[in-house]
Enzyme design. Structure first.
Site, mmCIF file in Angstrom:
data_model
loop_
_atom_site.group_PDB
_atom_site.id
_atom_site.type_symbol
_atom_site.label_atom_id
_atom_site.label_comp_id
_atom_site.label_asym_id
_atom_site.label_seq_id
_atom_site.Cartn_x
_atom_site.Cartn_y
_atom_site.Cartn_z
ATOM 1 N N ASN A 1 -7.956 -7.367 -17.163
ATOM 2 C CA ASN A 1 -8.294 -8.439 -16.880
ATOM 3 C C ASN A 1 -9.450 -7.934 -15.733
ATOM 4 O O ASN A 1 -8.990 -7.522 -14.950
ATOM 5 C CB ASN A 1 -7.293 -9.255 -15.947
ATOM 6 C CG ASN A 1 -7.718 -10.457 -15.382
ATOM 7 O OD1 ASN A 1 -8.786 -10.573 -14.807
ATOM 8 N ND2 ASN A 1 -6.955 -11.422 -15.429
ATOM 9 N N PRO A 2 -10.519 -8.403 -16.234
ATOM 10 C CA PRO A 2 -11.703 -7.711 -15.497
ATOM 11 C C PRO A 2 -11.731 -8.333 -14.079
ATOM 12 O O PRO A 2 -12.310 -7.512 -12.839
ATOM 13 C CB PRO A 2 -13.050 -8.192 -16.362
ATOM 14 C CG PRO A 2 -12.582 -8.450 -17.625
ATOM 15 C CD PRO A 2 -11.304 -8.981 -17.558
ATOM 16 N N GLN B 1 -9.117 -5.348 -7.494
ATOM 17 C CA GLN B 1 -8.176 -4.224 -6.839
ATOM 18 C C GLN B 1 -9.209 -3.176 -6.577
ATOM 19 O O GLN B 1 -9.215 -2.698 -5.626
ATOM 20 C CB GLN B 1 -7.794 -3.731 -8.449
ATOM 21 C CG GLN B 1 -6.174 -4.477 -8.503
ATOM 22 C CD GLN B 1 -5.546 -3.529 -8.941
ATOM 23 O OE1 GLN B 1 -4.708 -2.730 -8.115
ATOM 24 N NE2 GLN B 1 -5.045 -3.255 -10.279
ATOM 25 N N ARG C 1 -8.930 0.766 -20.970
ATOM 26 C CA ARG C 1 -9.058 -0.464 -21.260
ATOM 27 C C ARG C 1 -8.782 -1.412 -19.950
ATOM 28 O O ARG C 1 -7.801 -1.135 -19.159
ATOM 29 C CB ARG C 1 -7.974 -1.081 -22.411
ATOM 30 C CG ARG C 1 -8.299 -1.902 -23.157
ATOM 31 C CD ARG C 1 -7.205 -2.153 -24.330
ATOM 32 N NE ARG C 1 -7.132 -3.269 -25.159
ATOM 33 C CZ ARG C 1 -6.335 -3.691 -25.693
ATOM 34 N NH1 ARG C 1 -5.083 -3.210 -25.786
ATOM 35 N NH2 ARG C 1 -6.497 -4.391 -26.536
ATOM 36 N N VAL D 1 -5.371 0.845 -12.121
ATOM 37 C CA VAL D 1 -6.543 0.900 -11.167
ATOM 38 C C VAL D 1 -6.010 0.485 -9.804
ATOM 39 O O VAL D 1 -4.660 0.130 -9.795
ATOM 40 C CB VAL D 1 -7.575 -0.405 -11.615
ATOM 41 C CG1 VAL D 1 -8.496 -0.523 -10.418
ATOM 42 C CG2 VAL D 1 -8.150 0.081 -12.986
ATOM 43 N N GLY D 2 -6.686 0.606 -8.818
ATOM 44 C CA GLY D 2 -6.482 0.243 -7.523
ATOM 45 C C GLY D 2 -6.730 1.574 -6.749
ATOM 46 O O GLY D 2 -7.554 1.586 -6.119
ATOM 47 N N GLU D 3 -5.651 2.662 -7.060
ATOM 48 C CA GLU D 3 -5.916 3.768 -6.181
ATOM 49 C C GLU D 3 -7.123 4.537 -6.306
ATOM 50 O O GLU D 3 -7.775 5.155 -5.627
ATOM 51 C CB GLU D 3 -4.722 4.579 -6.097
ATOM 52 C CG GLU D 3 -3.439 3.767 -5.634
ATOM 53 C CD GLU D 3 -2.259 4.437 -6.029
ATOM 54 O OE1 GLU D 3 -1.672 4.509 -7.018
ATOM 55 O OE2 GLU D 3 -1.587 4.863 -4.752
ATOM 56 N N PHE E 1 1.035 -1.243 0.032
ATOM 57 C CA PHE E 1 -0.174 0.044 0.024
ATOM 58 C C PHE E 1 0.924 1.222 0.020
ATOM 59 O O PHE E 1 0.176 2.267 0.141
ATOM 60 C CB PHE E 1 -1.092 0.061 1.300
ATOM 61 C CG PHE E 1 -1.707 -1.181 1.447
ATOM 62 C CD1 PHE E 1 -2.577 -1.757 0.475
ATOM 63 C CD2 PHE E 1 -1.676 -2.007 2.522
ATOM 64 C CE1 PHE E 1 -3.653 -2.869 0.670
ATOM 65 C CE2 PHE E 1 -2.273 -3.183 2.735
ATOM 66 C CZ PHE E 1 -3.135 -3.602 1.842
ATOM 67 N N GLY F 1 0.094 -7.820 -5.170
ATOM 68 C CA GLY F 1 -1.221 -8.145 -4.925
ATOM 69 C C GLY F 1 -2.098 -8.016 -6.018
ATOM 70 O O GLY F 1 -3.140 -8.760 -6.291
HETATM 71 MO MO1 MOS Z 1 1.065 3.219 -3.676
HETATM 72 S S1 MOS Z 1 0.636 4.396 -2.063
HETATM 73 O O1 MOS Z 1 1.122 3.951 -4.831
HETATM 74 O O2 MOS Z 1 1.790 1.798 -3.342
#
Ligand code: MOS
Length: 725
Positions: free
Chosen positions: A614-615, A621, A611, A686-688, A241, A468
């Site tokens: 991988n959905p 995420q 795009r 994606v993620g943040e 993280f 992850g």
């Molecule tokens: Mo992050 S806060 O870009 O692992």
């Protein structure tokens, strides 16, 4: 040559290719390596926040069973501490902590010695026998208001367009909203660890890291080595993280100890040490003033941020970035100060800056909507700009309006009544809240190598990590697609500094940057092959018919394998386009009126992220990001003791994170978005983005349920039990 349109590997919801290795324990994390003769180091932490180490008595510790050495500034080697060969952009301004280089104490928990022993238990016990005498202590400055006297302005983040003060004063509607976000600590499941091993003057590290290339460069600088003389290995990362984004002292201390003892040394941080030694999201105070006319068009935005930093480094983040470009408002001002406290340095954590800044902005927007008696979704739609008014650039693509509309539809937003505190079901107060999410589509230089073999397999190599999100799988999909091979035929090797150089595995930039590098490497392989075989291969994604596959051509040419490097090449893209992912987050809360307990039965997020490679993994995420938002909204706070500067809840019993029982139904939708500008893969990362918007949507839903506007995170039971506002 006949071309068939083979089904694309990109866009398939594959399960993680490394899933089996992870659940069977075959996947090896940094702590699981054990070079022969390895010793264990345990850090001795400063118990005070200021002053000097005047004396350290290690006699009893050294006589304790199994102990090989106690290293501290009194006997540590003097290192060159050169700056790394390329800038470390995760590192803040100021003077980084140089382990054992001086006797200064800067924060509680600072490592002031390391005990090295045969076993971790022996090292831990012996550490308790060390007597430290401190001198020149003063009361630490921890209280934020008191510390603010020494605040410094971040000029780069202090901007204005138009005349926001005058525009605000002349507005029909005005909101003035002050918010507080507690310090939060990353708390990944896997603790931070380094194993250092010297051989013939070269250093090998097994290290939990999001950026092995950088660890190698920094350690090379520390010890005055050539960058190639340090190898960093980090094949799997058990969550980070952001805590694994920079080099922290325990890594350097492991290398110092290993060199002094000429044996491999492992240092693994305790959970308690992770609250001081690997960064945190800074405590942040913000004030947002919004002006609007009676049609609900924003006339002024003023956003002032103040965030903690340490006394030795000035950490700052993209706190105000969303405010400058999110809405169509001509008169906008932002200012940012950092406030030094006698504590450890903050770092990037889960959508650093954006998640915090959006909490303030999107809370204020909700207050404005109510003041205007406008639906909060409608208010945001009315202020959707045609271009980025801060940079004056067109958006590469922007699907915020689609996210708001489609998200509202899917969520059932139309059931919401405007009036807060008016919806009771089964004795509980029900509320719906919305907030906007945005995160930059970062795209930077990265490299990868692809090797195609005549046996029908291919290898992708790159120094990037997978903490992850599923990098192993998504990179395999990109390569399989480009090479016309099944995904099982692709071996992905990442997490080693000797592999082609990459940026930090953070900032949601891995797919855009490393994915594009893999694509470029695949195209380079094709071109090399075409040159050899004399055929023409367009670098476009055209998969030849099976009878003339790349592998078939390789065999006919009598080659065992062909290898090429590829690089992502951002060029001036960021100078021509404003590139961001956007989203809208919808939340239902239910609040128990007697207990003040907030439950979140469902969160729906609609995102425009270009795009989706991988959905399945991308959805995962996003739900992970939402859970981070739940933590931020309801649970997470690292509490500092004002007198001592200690984190008083430095363990997972008292630092609360959401558990399974705290999470209701999480649904994710990706709106159709094709972005031809953002990078060759067309992904925004994606993620943040999913951390962003979640906390304000929850707080806005709590207001809608209860009529209580809570502006301090985390929202606590006691705040909800206080008399109605
Ligand atoms: Mo992050 S806060 O870009 O692992």
């Amino acid at each position: 040559m006949e071309m068939t349109d083979a089904p694309s590997m990109i866009g398939r919801p594959l399960a993680r290719l490394d899933g089996r290795a992870k659940v069977t324990g075959a996947a090896r994390y940094a702590a699981e390596f054990a070079p022969p003769g390895m010793l264990h180091g345990f850090l001795v932490d400063a118990t005070v926040a200021t002053g000097r180490v005047a004396a350290l008595d290690a006699r009893t510790a050294l006589a304790s069973p199994g102990v090989h050495a106690v290293i501290w500034h009194g006997n540590a080697p003097r290192l060159p501490w050169n700056e790394p060969v390329s800038p470390e952009f995760t590192r803040p301004d100021g003077a980084r902590l140089r382990a054992f280089a001086d006797d200064r104490v800067r924060f509680v928990g600072q490592p002031i010695a390391v005990v090295v022993a045969d076993t971790i238990e022996q090292a831990h016990f012996a550490a308790s026998l060390i007597n430290v005498t401190y001198a020149e202590q003063r009361d630490p400055v921890v209280d934020f208001t008191e510390a603010s006297a020494a605040a410094t302005l971040r000029r780069d983040d202090t901007t204005a367009r138009g005349d926001p003060d005058a525009a605000f004063a002349a507005s029909d509607a005005q909101v003035d909203c002050s918010t507080v976000i507690a310090r939060e600590t990353h708390s990944p499941l896997e603790s931070h660890v380094t194993i250092a091993h010297w051989q013939q003057g070269k250093l090998r590290l097994w290290d939990k890291s999001q950026w092995v290339s950088n660890v190698a460069r920094v350690l090379a600088g520390d010890f005055g080595l050539e960058p190639g003389d340090v190898e960093v290995i980090s094949p799997y990362v058990g969550g980070a993280f952001g805590s694994g984004g920079r080099v922290w002292p325990h890594t350097e201390i492991a290398a110092i100890a290993a060199r002094e003892l000429d044996r491999p040394v492992k240092i693994e941080l305790t959970r308690r040490q992770m609250f001081n030694l690997v960064g945190h999201r800074p405590y942040t105070e913000q004030r947002v003033r919004l002006g609007a006319n009676s049609d609900g068009l924003l006339t002024a935005i003023l956003h002032d941020g103040a965030a903690e930093t340490s006394r030795h480094e000035r950490f700052s983040e993209g706190l105000l970035r969303p405010t400058r470009m999110l809405y169509g408002c001509a008169d906008v001002a932002t200012s940012y100060i950092v406030v030094p406290r006698d504590t450890s340095t903050p770092t990037y954590m889960r959508a650093p800056g954006e998640a915090s800044g959006l909490f303030a902005l999107e809370t204020a927007m909700d207050e404005l909507a109510w003041q205007l008696r406008l639906d909060p979704v409608e208010l945001r739609l009315r202020n959707d700009p045609t271009h980025d008014l801060h940079s004056n650039l067109p958006f590469s693509s922007r699907s915020l309006a689609a996210c708001l509309r489609q998200g509202a539809e899917t969520f059932g937003w139309s059931k919401r009544r405007l009036e807060p505190g008016s919806w009771i079901e089964d004795g509980e107060q029900v509320g719906y809240g919305v907030a906007v999410a945005t995160y930059p589509a970062n795209y930077v230089r990265a490299s990868a190598r692809v090797r195609l073999s005549a046996n029908g397999s291919a290898t992708v190599e790159s120094a990037t990590s997978d903490m992850g999100p599923g990098t192993y799988t998504s990179l395999a999909q990109v390569a399989a697609d480009a090479l016309g091979l099944p995904v099982e035929a692709i071996a992905v090797e990442i997490g080693r500094s000797a592999l082609p150089n990459t940026p930090p595995h953070g900032g949601s930039m891995t797919m855009a940057s490393v994915g594009s590098a893999v694509l470029a490497a695949c195209n380079a392989v094709k071109q090399k092959l075409a040159q050899i075989t004399g055929t023409e291969h367009a670098p476009a994604k055209l998969v030849p018919a099976p009878e003339d596959s790349l592998v078939e051509q390789l065999r006919r040419a009598g080659l065992a394998q062909i290898e090429a490097d590829g690089h992502s090449n951002p060029g001036d893209t960021a100078k021509r386009f404003s590139m961001h992912a956007f989203g809208a987050v919808f939340v239902e809360v239910r609040v128990d009126r007697e207990l003040g307990l907030v439950r979140i039965p469902r969160i729906h997020g609609a995102y425009g992220v270009g795009r989706v490679v991988n959905p399945r993994l991308t959805r995962s995420q996003c739900t992970g990001g939402m859970i981070g938002g739940v933590g931020m909204a309801l649970f997470e706070a690292s509490e500092l003791d004002r007198a001592s500067g200690r984190v008083i809840n430095a363990d997972l019993a008292e630092y609360l994170i959401p558990t399974q029982a705290d999470i209701g139904e999480l649904t994710v939708a990706f709106v159709e978005e094709t972005d031809p500008h953002v990078n060759p893969l067309g992904v925004k990362g994606v993620g943040e983005i999913a951390v962003c918007g979640a906390a304000p949507a929850i707080a806005n839903a709590v207001w809608h349920a209860t009529g209580k506007r809570l502006r301090d995170l985390p929202i606590r039971l006691e705040a909800l039990l206080e008399r109605r506002m």
